[in-house]
Design a protein around this motif. Structure first.
Motif, mmCIF file in Angstrom:
data_model
loop_
_atom_site.group_PDB
_atom_site.id
_atom_site.type_symbol
_atom_site.label_atom_id
_atom_site.label_comp_id
_atom_site.label_asym_id
_atom_site.label_seq_id
_atom_site.Cartn_x
_atom_site.Cartn_y
_atom_site.Cartn_z
ATOM 1 N N TYR A 55 0.851 -1.198 0.000
ATOM 2 C CA TYR A 55 0.000 0.000 0.000
ATOM 3 C C TYR A 55 0.884 1.245 0.000
ATOM 4 N N VAL A 56 0.565 2.171 -0.891
ATOM 5 C CA VAL A 56 1.182 3.493 -0.873
ATOM 6 C C VAL A 56 0.047 4.464 -0.597
ATOM 7 N N ILE A 57 0.158 5.168 0.530
ATOM 8 C CA ILE A 57 -0.906 6.080 0.963
ATOM 9 C C ILE A 57 -0.369 7.497 0.955
ATOM 10 N N THR A 58 -0.940 8.326 0.081
ATOM 11 C CA THR A 58 -0.543 9.729 0.040
ATOM 12 C C THR A 58 -1.438 10.513 0.993
ATOM 13 N N VAL A 59 -0.837 11.441 1.710
ATOM 14 C CA VAL A 59 -1.592 12.208 2.715
ATOM 15 C C VAL A 59 -1.575 13.700 2.371
ATOM 16 N N CYS A 60 -1.362 13.983 1.085
ATOM 17 C CA CYS A 60 -1.356 15.357 0.589
ATOM 18 C C CYS A 60 -2.507 15.518 -0.406
ATOM 19 N N ASP A 61 -2.578 16.686 -1.037
ATOM 20 C CA ASP A 61 -3.646 16.913 -1.998
ATOM 21 C C ASP A 61 -3.448 16.026 -3.233
ATOM 22 N N LYS A 62 -4.514 15.852 -3.989
ATOM 23 C CA LYS A 62 -4.523 14.953 -5.143
ATOM 24 C C LYS A 62 -3.456 15.337 -6.179
ATOM 25 N N GLU A 63 -3.292 16.627 -6.433
ATOM 26 C CA GLU A 63 -2.313 17.088 -7.423
ATOM 27 C C GLU A 63 -0.902 16.640 -7.042
ATOM 28 N N SER A 64 -0.534 16.796 -5.782
ATOM 29 C CA SER A 64 0.788 16.363 -5.320
ATOM 30 C C SER A 64 0.887 14.844 -5.345
ATOM 31 N N SER A 65 -0.205 14.181 -4.975
ATOM 32 C CA SER A 65 -0.247 12.717 -4.979
ATOM 33 C C SER A 65 0.066 12.164 -6.366
ATOM 34 N N ASP A 66 -0.424 12.827 -7.390
ATOM 35 C CA ASP A 66 -0.228 12.366 -8.762
ATOM 36 C C ASP A 66 1.233 12.459 -9.207
ATOM 37 N N ARG A 67 2.052 13.231 -8.483
ATOM 38 C CA ARG A 67 3.474 13.370 -8.827
ATOM 39 C C ARG A 67 4.333 12.252 -8.226
ATOM 40 N N PRO A 105 5.928 8.551 -7.568
ATOM 41 C CA PRO A 105 6.243 7.437 -8.467
ATOM 42 C C PRO A 105 5.334 6.240 -8.209
ATOM 43 N N ILE A 106 5.190 5.413 -9.230
ATOM 44 C CA ILE A 106 4.430 4.176 -9.097
ATOM 45 C C ILE A 106 5.428 3.073 -8.756
ATOM 46 N N PHE A 107 5.230 2.440 -7.617
ATOM 47 C CA PHE A 107 6.135 1.390 -7.180
ATOM 48 C C PHE A 107 5.734 0.057 -7.799
ATOM 49 N N PRO A 108 6.705 -0.677 -8.336
ATOM 50 C CA PRO A 108 6.391 -2.000 -8.892
ATOM 51 C C PRO A 108 5.795 -2.908 -7.811
ATOM 52 N N GLY A 109 4.809 -3.688 -8.174
ATOM 53 C CA GLY A 109 4.229 -4.638 -7.237
ATOM 54 C C GLY A 109 3.243 -4.037 -6.256
ATOM 55 N N MET A 110 3.046 -2.730 -6.310
ATOM 56 C CA MET A 110 2.120 -2.077 -5.384
ATOM 57 C C MET A 110 0.707 -2.548 -5.720
ATOM 58 N N SER A 111 -0.034 -2.977 -4.700
ATOM 59 C CA SER A 111 -1.378 -3.452 -4.998
ATOM 60 C C SER A 111 -2.420 -2.353 -4.854
ATOM 61 N N GLU A 112 -2.104 -1.306 -4.093
ATOM 62 C CA GLU A 112 -3.104 -0.261 -3.930
ATOM 63 C C GLU A 112 -2.463 1.073 -3.579
ATOM 64 N N LYS A 113 -2.890 2.124 -4.307
ATOM 65 C CA LYS A 113 -2.492 3.497 -3.974
ATOM 66 C C LYS A 113 -3.738 4.192 -3.457
ATOM 67 N N ILE A 114 -3.614 4.774 -2.290
ATOM 68 C CA ILE A 114 -4.744 5.408 -1.610
ATOM 69 C C ILE A 114 -4.382 6.865 -1.370
ATOM 70 N N ASN A 115 -5.343 7.775 -1.555
ATOM 71 C CA ASN A 115 -5.083 9.188 -1.249
ATOM 72 C C ASN A 115 -5.979 9.642 -0.115
ATOM 73 N N TRP A 116 -5.345 10.082 0.965
ATOM 74 C CA TRP A 116 -6.038 10.743 2.075
ATOM 75 C C TRP A 116 -5.566 12.187 2.018
#
Length: 142
Positions: free
Chosen positions: A78-90, A92-103
């Motif tokens: 799990y990669v969980i971003t805790v910033c705004d969506k625009e920053s979250s989109d910047r 990187p995509i980690f190989p093997g990551m099963s879920e990216k979540i934005n809070w």
């Protein structure tokens, strides 16, 4: 097997540090947790202070650059971003990551006002992060 989780924000100075500390405390040994930022910054003194109120000391934590983790080939479930969506989109995509979540939480480094007002606003973010982490742990136990 431990679930690997990475919390991300802009500078790894407040929100991601608080989320990492809470998941370590609430999730116990079921998780392997790290945090990083798009650019490593300095720990936010208000985040350190409000976490200390909860009995959690993050004052000696290092800030980490997410791209260093990426280059090292680290893997996360799990990669969980805790910033705004625009920053979250910047991020990187980690190989093997099963879920990216934005809070999306307010950034304590942007708070204005007196020291007490900044502390109060940071407490509010801390409490929102704590609640989100508690909900995350509950959902994974189902």
């Amino acid at each position: 097997m431990k679930k690997k989780v990475l919390f991300l924000c802009i500078h790894n100075s407040a929100r991601s540090q608080m989320a990492e500390a809470y998941l370590k405390k609430i999730g116990g040994d079921k998780f392997e947790v790290e945090s990083a930022g798009l650019e490593a910054g300095n720990l936010n003194p208000f985040a350190v202070a409000v976490m200390k109120e909860e009995g959690i000391d993050i004052s000696s934590n290092q800030t980490n650059d997410v791209f260093d983790f990426f280059k090292q080939g680290r893997l996360y479930r799990y990669v969980i971003t805790v910033c705004d969506k625009e920053s979250s989109d910047r991020c990187p995509i980690f190989p093997g990551m099963s879920e990216k979540i934005n809070w999306s939480f307010s950034d304590p480094s942007s708070f204005t006002g007196t020291e007490e007002e900044k502390l109060q606003k940071t407490r509010k973010v801390r409490d929102q992060i704590k609640e989100a982490v508690q909900d995350f742990v509950k959902q994974l136990k189902r």
